[in-house]
Design an enzyme around this catalytic site. Structure first.
Site, PDB file in Angstrom:
ATOM      1  N   LYS A 173       0.817  -1.223   0.000  1.00 28.38           N
ATOM      2  CA  LYS A 173       0.000   0.000   0.000  1.00 28.38           C
ATOM      3  C   LYS A 173       0.850   1.273   0.000  1.00 28.38           C
ATOM      4  O   LYS A 173       0.339   2.350  -0.304  1.00 28.38           O
ATOM      5  CB  LYS A 173      -0.929   0.016   1.215  1.00 28.38           C
ATOM      6  CG  LYS A 173      -2.105  -0.945   1.115  1.00 28.38           C
ATOM      7  CD  LYS A 173      -2.982  -0.820   2.354  1.00 28.38           C
ATOM      8  CE  LYS A 173      -4.206  -1.718   2.270  1.00 28.38           C
ATOM      9  NZ  LYS A 173      -5.052  -1.609   3.477  1.00 28.38           N
ATOM     10  N   ASP A 228      -7.177 -11.037   8.435  1.00 27.07           N
ATOM     11  CA  ASP A 228      -7.285  -9.671   7.931  1.00 27.07           C
ATOM     12  C   ASP A 228      -8.742  -9.255   7.751  1.00 27.07           C
ATOM     13  O   ASP A 228      -9.153  -8.164   8.162  1.00 27.07           O
ATOM     14  CB  ASP A 228      -6.531  -9.560   6.606  1.00 27.07           C
ATOM     15  CG  ASP A 228      -6.471  -8.137   6.080  1.00 27.07           C
ATOM     16  OD1 ASP A 228      -6.386  -7.205   6.894  1.00 27.07           O
ATOM     17  OD2 ASP A 228      -6.508  -7.966   4.852  1.00 27.07           O
ATOM     18  N   HIS A 244      -1.516  -3.634  -4.915  1.00 28.94           N
ATOM     19  CA  HIS A 244      -0.684  -3.606  -3.721  1.00 28.94           C
ATOM     20  C   HIS A 244      -0.154  -4.982  -3.358  1.00 28.94           C
ATOM     21  O   HIS A 244       0.907  -5.097  -2.735  1.00 28.94           O
ATOM     22  CB  HIS A 244      -1.430  -2.981  -2.529  1.00 28.94           C
ATOM     23  CG  HIS A 244      -2.360  -3.909  -1.811  1.00 28.94           C
ATOM     24  ND1 HIS A 244      -3.663  -4.125  -2.205  1.00 28.94           N
ATOM     25  CD2 HIS A 244      -2.180  -4.680  -0.693  1.00 28.94           C
ATOM     26  CE1 HIS A 244      -4.245  -4.974  -1.366  1.00 28.94           C
ATOM     27  NE2 HIS A 244      -3.358  -5.321  -0.435  1.00 28.94           N
TER      28      HIS A 244
END
Length: 390
Positions: free
Chosen positions: A244, A324, A269
């Site tokens: 990122k 995540d 990313h």
């Protein structure tokens, strides 16, 4: 003292076997606490004692610390406490035949071994404590042996000689282990901070990477991975979004829905993170490269960047994906409010076998109490939340 079976001193051939066996084990061990345990076991066998402990001096805290058993927390005492503290602060080896009749070190014994005996019911008799040094000649700790298990129940000059030999070896080996420990701790800190940098660009708090790391570890252990491999994933998983750093702010922090073009930029990313990490020879960074590359792949093959599916997705990627998503859904971001727990759990159930590895989802629910405990422990503070909103 509860008498164990009476033993005999080692003959020269047996002594060499013990030394060579432990030297090989110690050379292959990287975890400092395990080195301490191996050193203690080696000393105990060499001089046929009931107990042996290797103490390390922590100069920053003026304490001595050690491990008494695998799986237990370390124990710490003041630098000057007991006979070990005396030996270290006075740079003197101590040799006692009977702790209960010794007058020379009476005060130190009352503050140490005899006090412990009162609490445990153990009977300390013979004692030896020998300080050891690092390569600069500075005292870095001490060997402590308690109770000889031969018929005479007393340590000899030869035992002192053997334990001194073990102490000399301990100083050099533990110095190396401490250096390795410091290097690895520095690597972990750098990796974690790099993970925080990636998250901060999308206005995430540092606690997001801490939570993902903890969840990943819990899932890995629940799956049956070794502690070593689980620790490796825990260290590497904070790097999952490092790519990122190269995504434009206009895309990364857009409050509304991304366009198709913007979503393709965002997807990149994973590739950027992989390319940043893939050429490292370090095991931790190689693991981080896998996590960065594959944590957005889906079990059904509809993820990105490659659209691989099922077990073609590395287990590290599959674990981090759940960790995540679980944390992201429960956290407030620029484009959404935090979800309620029940809603998150419902989605994970619905995506079992679609987005997520079905077996891992089962493991997730088995480990849910531990996961929720970690979530609470690393919850974002009000101050952090306010900063994120701003």
């Amino acid at each position: 003292m509860i008498r164990s079976q009476i033993k005999k001193d080692l003959d020269p051939q047996e002594m060499l076997r013990v030394i060579f066996d432990y030297a090989a084990k110690i050379a292959n061990e990287r975890v400092l606490e395990n080195v301490l345990m191996l050193m203690a076991d080696m000393g105990r066998e060499m001089i046929v004692s009931d107990r042996c402990t290797v103490w390390l001096l922590d100069t920053s805290k003026n304490e001595l610390w050690s491990k008494v058993a695998h799986g237990l927390d370390e124990i710490r005492i003041p630098k000057s406490a007991g006979l070990v503290g005396y030996a270290v602060t006075h740079d003197k080896a101590v040799f006692i035949d009977d702790a209960y009749t010794n007058e020379e070190y009476k005060n130190y014994l009352l503050n140490g071994a005899l006090h412990t005996d009162q609490q445990t019911g153990y009977r300390t008799k013979a004692l030896m404590v020998i300080p050891f040094r690092n390569s600069q000649g500075e005292i870095m700790g001490a060997y402590q042996a308690i109770n000889k298990l031969t018929e005479c129940q007393q340590f000899s000059d030869k035992d002192m000689e053997y334990l001194t030999l073990a102490s000399s070896y301990a100083g050099k080996s533990l110095e190396s282990a401490l250096l390795t420990n410091e290097i690895e701790a520095t690597q972990k800190e750098i990796i974690f901070r790099m993970g925080e940098i990636g998250e901060s660009r999308s206005k995430e708090t540092g606690n997001h990477v801490k939570r993902v790391a903890e969840y990943s570890y819990i899932l890995a252990r629940g799956l049956g991975m070794s502690k070593e491999e689980s620790d490796l994933l825990k260290i590497a998983s904070p790097m999952h979004d490092i790519g990122k750093v190269a995504i434009p702010d206009s895309v990364l922090n857009k409050p509304g829905k991304l366009t198709d073009e913007e979503f393709k930029i965002m997807q990149n990313h994973t590739v950027i993170g992989y390319n940043l990490l893939k050429n490292s020879n370090r095991h931790i960074l190689k693991t981080a490269a896998i996590v960065a590359y594959e944590h957005h792949e889906k079990w059904n093959g509809r993820g990105y960047p490659r659209g691989i599916k099922g077990e073609d997705i590395h287990i590290y990627g599959r674990i981090t994906a759940i960790a995540d998503v679980f944390d992201a859904l429960g956290s407030e971001r620029v484009y959404k409010k935090a979800w309620e727990l029940d809603r998150i759990l419902q989605l994970l159930t619905e995506e079992r076998g679609e987005h997520f590895d079905p077996h891992l989802i089962d493991v997730f629910f088995e480990q849910l109490p531990a996961i929720l405990q970690a979530r609470e422990h690393y919850a974002d503070s009000t101050l952090e939340d306010s900063a994120d909103v701003q």
